[in-house]
Motif scaffolding. Structure first.
Motif, PDB file in Angstrom:
ATOM      1  N   ASP A   1      14.975   1.803 -12.126  1.00 55.76           N
ATOM      2  CA  ASP A   1      16.373   1.909 -11.684  1.00 55.76           C
ATOM      3  C   ASP A   1      16.451   2.224 -10.197  1.00 55.76           C
ATOM      4  O   ASP A   1      17.325   1.715  -9.485  1.00 55.76           O
ATOM      5  CB  ASP A   1      17.110   2.995 -12.477  1.00 55.76           C
ATOM      6  N   VAL A   2      15.540   3.062  -9.714  1.00 55.55           N
ATOM      7  CA  VAL A   2      15.500   3.401  -8.297  1.00 55.55           C
ATOM      8  C   VAL A   2      15.169   2.152  -7.474  1.00 55.55           C
ATOM      9  O   VAL A   2      15.810   1.875  -6.461  1.00 55.55           O
ATOM     10  CB  VAL A   2      14.471   4.526  -8.016  1.00 55.55           C
ATOM     11  N   LEU A   3      14.178   1.395  -7.919  1.00 54.50           N
ATOM     12  CA  LEU A   3      13.810   0.173  -7.198  1.00 54.50           C
ATOM     13  C   LEU A   3      14.974  -0.803  -7.112  1.00 54.50           C
ATOM     14  O   LEU A   3      15.158  -1.470  -6.087  1.00 54.50           O
ATOM     15  CB  LEU A   3      12.605  -0.497  -7.855  1.00 54.50           C
ATOM     16  N   LYS A   4      15.770  -0.878  -8.156  1.00 52.37           N
ATOM     17  CA  LYS A   4      16.930  -1.776  -8.137  1.00 52.37           C
ATOM     18  C   LYS A   4      17.943  -1.351  -7.079  1.00 52.37           C
ATOM     19  O   LYS A   4      18.723  -2.165  -6.603  1.00 52.37           O
ATOM     20  CB  LYS A   4      17.570  -1.829  -9.520  1.00 52.37           C
TER      21      LYS A   4
ATOM     22  N   LYS B   1      18.592  -9.692  -1.841  1.00 54.60           N
ATOM     23  CA  LYS B   1      17.933 -10.958  -1.503  1.00 54.60           C
ATOM     24  C   LYS B   1      16.429 -10.938  -1.802  1.00 54.60           C
ATOM     25  O   LYS B   1      15.777 -11.967  -1.771  1.00 54.60           O
ATOM     26  CB  LYS B   1      18.197 -11.341  -0.046  1.00 54.60           C
ATOM     27  N   LYS B   2      15.895  -9.738  -2.077  1.00 58.42           N
ATOM     28  CA  LYS B   2      14.478  -9.601  -2.429  1.00 58.42           C
ATOM     29  C   LYS B   2      14.307  -9.009  -3.831  1.00 58.42           C
ATOM     30  O   LYS B   2      13.279  -8.412  -4.143  1.00 58.42           O
ATOM     31  CB  LYS B   2      13.761  -8.722  -1.395  1.00 58.42           C
ATOM     32  N   ALA B   3      15.310  -9.177  -4.667  1.00 55.08           N
ATOM     33  CA  ALA B   3      15.290  -8.608  -6.018  1.00 55.08           C
ATOM     34  C   ALA B   3      14.071  -9.065  -6.819  1.00 55.08           C
ATOM     35  O   ALA B   3      13.591  -8.343  -7.695  1.00 55.08           O
ATOM     36  CB  ALA B   3      16.570  -8.959  -6.771  1.00 55.08           C
ATOM     37  N   ASN B   4      13.550 -10.242  -6.472  1.00 54.85           N
ATOM     38  CA  ASN B   4      12.356 -10.738  -7.159  1.00 54.85           C
ATOM     39  C   ASN B   4      11.136  -9.853  -6.907  1.00 54.85           C
ATOM     40  O   ASN B   4      10.131  -9.971  -7.600  1.00 54.85           O
ATOM     41  CB  ASN B   4      12.059 -12.182  -6.730  1.00 54.85           C
ATOM     42  N   LEU B   5      11.210  -8.952  -5.939  1.00 56.29           N
ATOM     43  CA  LEU B   5      10.084  -8.064  -5.613  1.00 56.29           C
ATOM     44  C   LEU B   5      10.122  -6.741  -6.385  1.00 56.29           C
ATOM     45  O   LEU B   5       9.221  -5.925  -6.244  1.00 56.29           O
ATOM     46  CB  LEU B   5      10.048  -7.786  -4.112  1.00 56.29           C
ATOM     47  N   THR B   6      11.154  -6.539  -7.196  1.00 51.39           N
ATOM     48  CA  THR B   6      11.276  -5.292  -7.948  1.00 51.39           C
ATOM     49  C   THR B   6      10.080  -5.082  -8.874  1.00 51.39           C
ATOM     50  O   THR B   6       9.480  -4.002  -8.891  1.00 51.39           O
ATOM     51  CB  THR B   6      12.594  -5.262  -8.743  1.00 51.39           C
ATOM     52  N   GLU B   7       9.708  -6.091  -9.620  1.00 48.87           N
ATOM     53  CA  GLU B   7       8.605  -5.957 -10.578  1.00 48.87           C
ATOM     54  C   GLU B   7       7.275  -5.689  -9.889  1.00 48.87           C
ATOM     55  O   GLU B   7       6.469  -4.892 -10.365  1.00 48.87           O
ATOM     56  CB  GLU B   7       8.499  -7.208 -11.463  1.00 48.87           C
ATOM     57  N   ILE B   8       7.023  -6.349  -8.764  1.00 49.67           N
ATOM     58  CA  ILE B   8       5.746  -6.149  -8.069  1.00 49.67           C
ATOM     59  C   ILE B   8       5.692  -4.753  -7.437  1.00 49.67           C
ATOM     60  O   ILE B   8       4.643  -4.120  -7.394  1.00 49.67           O
ATOM     61  CB  ILE B   8       5.459  -7.289  -7.067  1.00 49.67           C
TER      62      ILE B   8
ATOM     63  N   LEU C   1       7.170  -2.169  -8.786  1.00 46.09           N
ATOM     64  CA  LEU C   1       6.925  -1.314  -9.950  1.00 46.09           C
ATOM     65  C   LEU C   1       5.441  -1.331 -10.319  1.00 46.09           C
ATOM     66  O   LEU C   1       4.852  -0.288 -10.621  1.00 46.09           O
ATOM     67  CB  LEU C   1       7.785  -1.775 -11.126  1.00 46.09           C
ATOM     68  N   LYS C   2       4.826  -2.504 -10.235  1.00 43.85           N
ATOM     69  CA  LYS C   2       3.393  -2.609 -10.518  1.00 43.85           C
ATOM     70  C   LYS C   2       2.579  -1.801  -9.499  1.00 43.85           C
ATOM     71  O   LYS C   2       1.618  -1.120  -9.860  1.00 43.85           O
ATOM     72  CB  LYS C   2       2.951  -4.074 -10.514  1.00 43.85           C
ATOM     73  N   ALA C   3       2.961  -1.872  -8.229  1.00 41.12           N
ATOM     74  CA  ALA C   3       2.264  -1.100  -7.191  1.00 41.12           C
ATOM     75  C   ALA C   3       2.407   0.397  -7.445  1.00 41.12           C
ATOM     76  O   ALA C   3       1.431   1.159  -7.328  1.00 41.12           O
ATOM     77  CB  ALA C   3       2.789  -1.471  -5.807  1.00 41.12           C
ATOM     78  N   LEU C   4       3.609   0.839  -7.803  1.00 48.32           N
ATOM     79  CA  LEU C   4       3.824   2.249  -8.112  1.00 48.32           C
ATOM     80  C   LEU C   4       2.956   2.685  -9.288  1.00 48.32           C
ATOM     81  O   LEU C   4       2.328   3.746  -9.249  1.00 48.32           O
ATOM     82  CB  LEU C   4       5.298   2.499  -8.434  1.00 48.32           C
TER      83      LEU C   4
ATOM     84  N   ALA D   1       0.842  -1.202   0.000  1.00 45.28           N
ATOM     85  CA  ALA D   1       0.000   0.000   0.000  1.00 45.28           C
ATOM     86  C   ALA D   1       0.878   1.253   0.000  1.00 45.28           C
ATOM     87  O   ALA D   1       0.537   2.263  -0.627  1.00 45.28           O
ATOM     88  CB  ALA D   1      -0.931   0.003   1.210  1.00 45.28           C
ATOM     89  N   ASN D   2       2.023   1.180   0.682  1.00 47.15           N
ATOM     90  CA  ASN D   2       2.945   2.317   0.705  1.00 47.15           C
ATOM     91  C   ASN D   2       3.416   2.699  -0.694  1.00 47.15           C
ATOM     92  O   ASN D   2       3.501   3.874  -1.035  1.00 47.15           O
ATOM     93  CB  ASN D   2       4.146   2.019   1.606  1.00 47.15           C
ATOM     94  N   MET D   3       3.686   1.702  -1.537  1.00 42.22           N
ATOM     95  CA  MET D   3       4.195   1.990  -2.869  1.00 42.22           C
ATOM     96  C   MET D   3       3.094   2.497  -3.797  1.00 42.22           C
ATOM     97  O   MET D   3       3.356   3.288  -4.706  1.00 42.22           O
ATOM     98  CB  MET D   3       4.905   0.771  -3.448  1.00 42.22           C
ATOM     99  N   ILE D   4       1.867   2.072  -3.547  1.00 41.22           N
ATOM    100  CA  ILE D   4       0.737   2.649  -4.287  1.00 41.22           C
ATOM    101  C   ILE D   4       0.655   4.148  -3.988  1.00 41.22           C
ATOM    102  O   ILE D   4       0.503   4.972  -4.890  1.00 41.22           O
ATOM    103  CB  ILE D   4      -0.582   1.922  -3.947  1.00 41.22           C
ATOM    104  N   LEU D   5       0.795   4.506  -2.718  1.00 40.03           N
ATOM    105  CA  LEU D   5       0.762   5.919  -2.336  1.00 40.03           C
ATOM    106  C   LEU D   5       1.951   6.688  -2.916  1.00 40.03           C
ATOM    107  O   LEU D   5       1.822   7.856  -3.298  1.00 40.03           O
ATOM    108  CB  LEU D   5       0.709   6.057  -0.816  1.00 40.03           C
TER     109      LEU D   5
END
Length: 177
Positions: free
Chosen positions: A150-153, A159-166, A168-171, A128-132
């Motif tokens: 690039d910022v998310l990276k 160790k949580k790099a797999n969460l970058t795309e999600i 980005l989707k929230a943003l 929810a934080n990233m949606i905001l």
């Protein structure tokens, strides 16, 4: 000189500090001067948390944000505490899933985003934080959406790099709201 002062506030566990860190890196990678000042109660998860971020074209003299241009309130106590600190003409973004009332001021622009509900509906309940933050990027003059991946990276731990795309989707979900 263009300076934007942002305050993100909520309770521990909502990702307030991560959201502030994201904005700080967003400013930094855009070539701006940046200040990031996290603050949280001793309780951590469930306690109070807020984060001050300043983005400027010039060096920043103090990291303290007393009168934010933009307030992101993730719970009602934070809205009540900081609503009147926002500068006239500023922006208040609230998580309307958790805040059942609107700010009473009429000299600020208010965006009510049901970010907790949206995050749950989209299957990323902890973002929810990233949606905001997506909504803030859209409405705040200090940022644009370019370079967000690039910022998310930089801010998502390896160790949580797999969460970058999600993230980005929230943003994008918040930006498009």
């Amino acid at each position: 000189m263009n300076t934007t002062q942002i305050l993100i506030a909520g309770f521990g566990g909502q990702g307030v500090l991560f959201a502030g860190k994201f904005l700080a890196y967003k400013g930094l990678l855009s070539g701006k001067q940046v200040s990031w000042l996290p603050s949280y109660g001793p309780e951590m998860r469930g306690g109070t948390a807020n984060c001050s971020v300043i983005i400027s074209d010039e060096p920043i003299g103090s990291p303290i944000v007393t009168n934010p241009d933009c307030l992101v309130a993730m719970n009602l106590p934070s809205l009540k505490k900081y609503e009147y600190d926002v500068v006239s003409g500023g922006i208040i973004i609230i998580d309307s899933t958790l805040i059942g009332e609107m700010p009473v001021r009429d000299d600020v622009t208010v965006f009510a985003v049901p970010s907790t509900k949206m995050a749950n509906d989209e299957g990323f309940s902890t973002l929810a934080n990233m949606i905001l933050m997506g909504k803030l990027i859209k409405e705040c003059d200090a940022f644009d959406f370019d370079g967000t991946e690039d910022v998310l990276k930089k801010v998502v731990p390896p160790k949580k790099a797999n969460l970058t795309e999600i993230n980005l989707k929230a943003l994008r979900t918040g930006y498009d709201y």
